[in-house]
Design a protein around this motif. Structure first.
Motif, short mmCIF file in Angstrom:
data_model
loop_
_atom_site.label_atom_id
_atom_site.label_comp_id
_atom_site.label_asym_id
_atom_site.label_seq_id
_atom_site.Cartn_x
_atom_site.Cartn_y
_atom_site.Cartn_z
N UNK A 20 27.72 25.52 53.75
CA UNK A 20 27.86 24.87 52.44
C UNK A 20 29.27 25.09 51.95
N UNK A 21 30.02 24.04 51.66
CA UNK A 21 31.42 24.22 51.28
C UNK A 21 31.56 24.78 49.87
N UNK A 22 32.75 25.21 49.57
CA UNK A 22 33.07 25.66 48.23
C UNK A 22 32.92 24.49 47.26
N UNK A 23 32.47 24.81 46.05
CA UNK A 23 32.31 23.77 45.04
C UNK A 23 33.62 23.02 44.82
N UNK A 24 33.55 21.69 44.85
CA UNK A 24 34.74 20.87 44.66
C UNK A 24 35.42 20.46 45.95
N UNK A 25 35.01 21.04 47.04
CA UNK A 25 35.59 20.69 48.35
C UNK A 25 34.75 19.61 49.03
N UNK A 26 35.44 18.73 49.78
CA UNK A 26 34.73 17.62 50.41
C UNK A 26 34.93 17.57 51.91
N UNK A 27 35.72 18.46 52.44
CA UNK A 27 36.05 18.44 53.86
C UNK A 27 35.62 19.76 54.49
N UNK A 28 34.97 19.66 55.63
CA UNK A 28 34.49 20.86 56.31
C UNK A 28 35.07 20.90 57.73
N UNK A 29 35.61 22.04 58.09
CA UNK A 29 36.12 22.25 59.44
C UNK A 29 35.37 23.42 60.06
N UNK A 30 35.22 23.37 61.37
CA UNK A 30 34.58 24.46 62.09
C UNK A 30 35.57 25.05 63.08
N UNK A 31 35.56 26.37 63.15
CA UNK A 31 36.42 27.11 64.07
C UNK A 31 35.58 28.10 64.86
N UNK A 32 35.99 28.33 66.10
CA UNK A 32 35.37 29.34 66.93
C UNK A 32 36.34 30.50 67.12
N UNK A 33 35.88 31.71 66.85
CA UNK A 33 36.73 32.87 67.07
C UNK A 33 36.08 33.78 68.10
N UNK A 46 22.97 23.45 75.40
CA UNK A 46 23.17 24.06 76.73
C UNK A 46 24.10 25.25 76.65
N UNK A 47 23.73 26.22 75.85
CA UNK A 47 24.59 27.38 75.59
C UNK A 47 25.01 28.09 76.87
N UNK A 48 26.27 28.50 76.87
CA UNK A 48 26.85 29.29 77.94
C UNK A 48 27.19 30.68 77.41
N UNK A 49 27.33 31.63 78.32
CA UNK A 49 27.72 32.98 77.89
C UNK A 49 29.02 32.94 77.10
N UNK A 50 29.93 32.08 77.52
CA UNK A 50 31.24 31.97 76.89
C UNK A 50 31.22 31.39 75.49
N UNK A 51 30.06 30.91 75.06
CA UNK A 51 29.95 30.40 73.69
C UNK A 51 29.73 31.53 72.69
N UNK A 52 29.55 32.75 73.18
CA UNK A 52 29.40 33.89 72.29
C UNK A 52 30.68 34.06 71.49
N UNK A 53 30.56 34.02 70.18
CA UNK A 53 31.74 34.08 69.33
C UNK A 53 31.30 34.11 67.87
N UNK A 54 32.29 34.28 67.00
CA UNK A 54 32.09 34.12 65.56
C UNK A 54 32.45 32.68 65.23
N UNK A 55 31.53 31.97 64.62
CA UNK A 55 31.78 30.58 64.24
C UNK A 55 32.06 30.52 62.75
N UNK A 56 33.25 30.07 62.43
CA UNK A 56 33.72 30.04 61.05
C UNK A 56 33.71 28.61 60.53
N UNK A 57 33.17 28.48 59.34
CA UNK A 57 33.23 27.21 58.64
C UNK A 57 34.31 27.33 57.56
N UNK A 58 35.08 26.30 57.38
CA UNK A 58 36.12 26.31 56.34
C UNK A 58 36.06 25.00 55.58
N UNK A 59 36.23 25.09 54.29
CA UNK A 59 36.23 23.87 53.50
C UNK A 59 37.55 23.69 52.79
#
Lengths: 115, 119
Positions: free
Chosen positions: B24-37, B80-93
Motif C-alpha cells: 500500500x503506497x504512502x498517502x498521496x502517492x500514485x506510483x509504485x515500484x518494486x525492488x529486490x534486495x 515457479x520460485x527458484x532458490x535465487x529468488x530468496x531476497x528482501x522485496x521492497x516496495x517504494x511509492x
C-alpha cells in the motif's frame, strides 16, 4: 553489470569526527544522485540528493559532493553521531529523456559511529 | 500519516511455488515500484506501476509480474520460485508529477519489505 559501486562495505568512525562515504558510477547518462540510509528491519529512507548540474549540496550535517569528470560522489557527515550508524546506499537515476526514472543502487556501506 | 506498508513481512516457500506480495503506497502517492534486495546487495529495480499499467521494467524474467489497483496499491507475483529468488522485496511509492519531466529528485518512500525465503 554494477553501474553504481560502493567499494567500502564498512566504515567505523569516532563520534564527533567526520564520516566520508564514497560512491562511483559508470553510466554518463545518470543525472541525479541520491543517498539513502537503512536501519535494520526498516526500509531505506531518503537522506540527500544532488543534481548533475551541481557539485555540492548541503543539508545540516550532511553534504554530498559530485565530481562528474571522475564519476564519483561522496557523502560527508559532520559531526558523526551514534544514531548515524546504519547502512548507506548510493543511488543514481538516468536522465528523464531516456524515459526511465528508476534508481540504480550501490551495494551499500555499513557505517558504525563509535561513542 | 502511514507510510508504505507491505505484507507479509516474512514468508517461506518451496521451489516451484508461487508467491504474492502486497503493498500500500504512502498517502498521496500514485506510483509504485518494486525492488529486490538480495543478501549483501543493493536494491535492484523490478518494475514500476502507474495508472494501473507497468511503465518500466528492469532485467527480471517474466516469472515476475505485478498489478496495480485503482486505489494505487500493488501486488508483486513470482511464479515457479527458484532458490535465487530468496531476497528482501521492497516496495517504494512516489508521486508522478504532471508532464514528462520531474522537478527534482525521484524521492522514493520505501516500505520495510517482505523477506522471502525459498527452500
Amino acid at each position: 553489470d554494477q553501474q553504481v559501486k560502493q567499494n567500502s562495505p564498512s566504515l567505523s568512525v569516532q563520534e564527533g569526527r567526520i564520516s566520508i562515504l564514497n560512491c562511483d558510477y559508470t553510466n554518463s547518462m545518470f543525472d541525479y544522485f541520491l543517498w539513502y540510509k537503512k536501519y535494520p528491519a526498516e526500509g531505506p529512507t531518503f537522506l540527500i540528493s544532488i543534481s548533475s548540474i551541481k557539485d555540492k549540496n548541503e543539508d545540516g550535517r550532511f553534504t554530498v559532493f559530485l565530481n562528474k569528470s571522475a564519476k564519483h560522489l561522496s557523502l560527508h557527515i559532520v559531526p558523526s553521531q551514534p544514531g548515524d550508524s546504519a547502512v548507506y546506499f548510493c543511488a543514481a537515476r538516468r536522465g528523464l529523456q531516456t524515459g526511465a526514472n528508476n534508481l540504480f543502487f550501490g551495494t551499500g556501506t555499513r557505517l558504525t559511529v563509535i561513542p | 500519516d502511514a507510510g508504505v506498508t507491505q505484507s507479509p513481512t516474512h514468508l517461506i516457500k518451496t521451489r516451484g511455488q508461487q508467491v504474492t506480495l502486497r503493498c500500500s503506497p504512502k498517502s498521496g502517492h500514485d506510483t509504485v515500484s518494486w525492488y529486490q534486495q538480495a543478501l549483501g546487495q543493493g536494491p535492484q529495480f523490478i518494475f514500476q506501476y502507474y495508472e494501473e499499467e507497468e511503465r518500466q521494467r528492469g532485467n527480471f524474467p517474466d516469472r515476475f509480474s505485478g498489478h496495480q489497483f485503482p486505489n494505487y496499491s500493488s501486488e508483486l507475483n513470482v511464479n515457479a520460485l527458484l532458490l535465487g529468488d530468496s531476497a528482501l522485496y521492497l516496495c517504494a511509492s512516489s508521486f508522478r508529477p504532471s508532464g514528462r519531466r520531474s522537478t527534482g529528485a525521484n524521492v522514493l518512500t520505501f516500505g520495510a519489505g517482505s523477506r522471502l525465503t525459498v527452500l
